[in-house]
Design an enzyme around this catalytic site. Structure first.
Site, PDB file in Angstrom:
ATOM      1  CG  ASN A   1      30.957   6.694  55.089  1.00  0.00           C
ATOM      2  OD1 ASN A   1      30.691   6.502  56.275  1.00  0.00           O
ATOM      3  ND2 ASN A   1      30.248   6.170  54.110  1.00  0.00           N
TER       4      ASN A   1
ATOM      5  NE  ARG B   1      20.422   4.637  56.475  1.00  0.00           N
ATOM      6  CZ  ARG B   1      21.659   5.005  56.217  1.00  0.00           C
ATOM      7  NH1 ARG B   1      21.929   6.266  55.882  1.00  0.00           N
ATOM      8  NH2 ARG B   1      22.649   4.137  56.287  1.00  0.00           N
TER       9      ARG B   1
ATOM     10  CD  GLN C   1      19.098   5.860  49.860  1.00  0.00           C
ATOM     11  OE1 GLN C   1      19.225   7.025  50.119  1.00  0.00           O
ATOM     12  NE2 GLN C   1      20.011   4.972  50.210  1.00  0.00           N
TER      13      GLN C   1
ATOM     14  CG  HIS D   1      22.816   7.712  50.160  1.00  0.00           C
ATOM     15  ND1 HIS D   1      22.293   6.707  50.917  1.00  0.00           N
ATOM     16  CD2 HIS D   1      23.662   8.383  50.993  1.00  0.00           C
ATOM     17  CE1 HIS D   1      22.798   6.739  52.154  1.00  0.00           C
ATOM     18  NE2 HIS D   1      23.639   7.756  52.210  1.00  0.00           N
TER      19      HIS D   1
END
Length: 401
Positions: free
Chosen positions: A147, A285, A314, A333
């Site tokens: 990705n 991050r 998260q 995210h």
């Protein structure tokens, strides 16, 4: 047979989609630079389906159960009574995504006495304590590059959203207004700005290549310097440190892995060395940035905008200050979990599992740790100090975000 614990984000609030906005997704034959896409023996899903949620199950459940494995798929991962905590002690394999990570702390790794393999469906394995994994001889793997372009596209989008001040303009439009002066009082052209890229791995390089046509002045810093030909092609200026880079840019994009060296790096001291009114886009991050320092820099005007889609922890709590800080363009995210990206990292996860069960070597570009030490991409991205042998794997280091 193995027990496989898969932690995925919850289904849509409206239920698993019966249909999608598009009937197909484009077929990608290879990655830039010639790297090959995941190559599992078979797939049990149609590319373009929602795979990253519980009902999607990464397209793995039917295959794994047909092979005799026990499969637990859950989104419940918080607290001592969560499904994740209850099922972890006898799990052989744990799979999760960076977008809804199953945090494997040293304490949880100690508790998981059967754990042998941890797979990140996507890129970025810092939600697993890699030192603890090494100490136990646990293999950690991720689906490198699956990705990367998804994240690069999201980064370019957020750069433009910040610089053009899109969020405010859209809010005015949605509210029925036509307040042109209010809409453009913080809107600039990206053309001519100085853009710095922190870590020029595959995502960082994809951002460079996509921003170059905008007529920006590009610079970067990385543990491994890019080739002279590449620097010349994109008119890149190299800086040997992040401290040097940030003093000479208008926009910073962040693509480094989270390590002991990068944690908290974007702190008040560093932010104050940037030109006033700079922008930061961080899809890497969240913990690379000091949470409160970012808020203060936006409130003081030292930063003109901050965007990204990574949070710490998260999912982020509802009162996380990045949700409401001024001039932010944060998203959940989502950058790497587009439906297109999901098809690739689900396929890569299956490939890793097929190799694992067959006793075959996992691709080096997928490996983070194995046999008690950093291997493959992990050796050049997460290890604290590169060795001579690591330097020979510089190209592999470019495969990680």
């Amino acid at each position: 047979m193995s027990k496989i614990l898969i932690v995925l984000y919850p289904d849509p609030v409206t239920g698993y989609p019966p249909e999608y906005a598009r009937d197909t997704i484009p077929s990608i034959n290879d990655y830039p630079g010639g790297a090959t896409l995941p190559s599992p023996q078979a797939l049990d899903f149609t590319p373009g389906e929602l795979l990253g949620c519980v009902s999607g199950g990464l397209g793995l459940r039917d295959w794994l159960e047909s092979e005799g494995h026990t499969v637990v798929v859950t989104s419940d991962k918080e607290g001592p009574d969560s499904v994740f905590e209850r099922e972890l002690p006898d799990a052989d394999i744990v799979i999760s995504q960076p977008f809804w990570p199953a945090y494997l702390t040293p304490e949880r790794i100690e508790k998981a006495r059967n754990l042998k393999l941890v797979v990140t469906a996507g890129i970025g394995s810092d939600h697993t304590d890699l030192d603890a994994a090494n100490a136990r001889g646990i293999t950690v793997a991720e689906v490198t590059y699956s990705n990367s372009i998804s994240v690069a596209e999201h980064t370019v989008m957020q750069v433009l959203v910040l610089v053009r001040d899109f969020v405010k303009q859209h809010e005015i439009s949605a509210a029925g207004g036509w307040n042109i002066a209010d809409a453009v009082e913080r809107s600039y052209d990206l053309e001519g700005m100085r853009v710095g890229v922190f870590a020029a791995g595959r995502i960082g390089r994809a951002v460079i290549e996509r921003l170059a046509p905008f007529g920006v002045h590009l610079s970067y810093t990385d543990r491994f310097r890019l080739s002279e030909d590449y620097e010349r092609k994109y008119n890149l200026t190299y800086h040997d440190s992040i401290e040097s880079l940030v003093q000479n840019i208008d926009v910073l994009t962040v693509h480094a892995p989270l390590t002991a060296e990068t944690r908290g790096l974007l702190n008040t001291e560093l932010l104050n060395t940037m030109p006033r009114g700079a922008y930061i886009v961080n899809p890497a991050r969240a913990a690379i940035a000091d949470r409160d320092a970012i808020v203060q820099a936006l409130e003081s005007g030292q930063l003109a905008g901050y965007a990204g889609d990574v949070w710490d922890p998260q999912p982020a709590p509802v009162d996380h200050p990045w949700r409401t800080m001024p001039h932010n363009a944060m998203t959940p995210h989502t950058s790497g979990t587009s439906l297109s990206g999901q098809a690739r990292y689900a396929a890569g996860t299956r490939e890793i599992l097929e190799d694992w069960f067959a006793g075959n070597d996992i691709r080096p570009e997928y490996l983070i740790v194995e046999g008690g030490s950093y291997k493959g991409v992990g050796a050049t991205s997460y290890a604290k100090v590169p060795t001579k042998a690591d330097e020979g794997q510089a190209e592999l280091s470019q495969a990680t975000s």
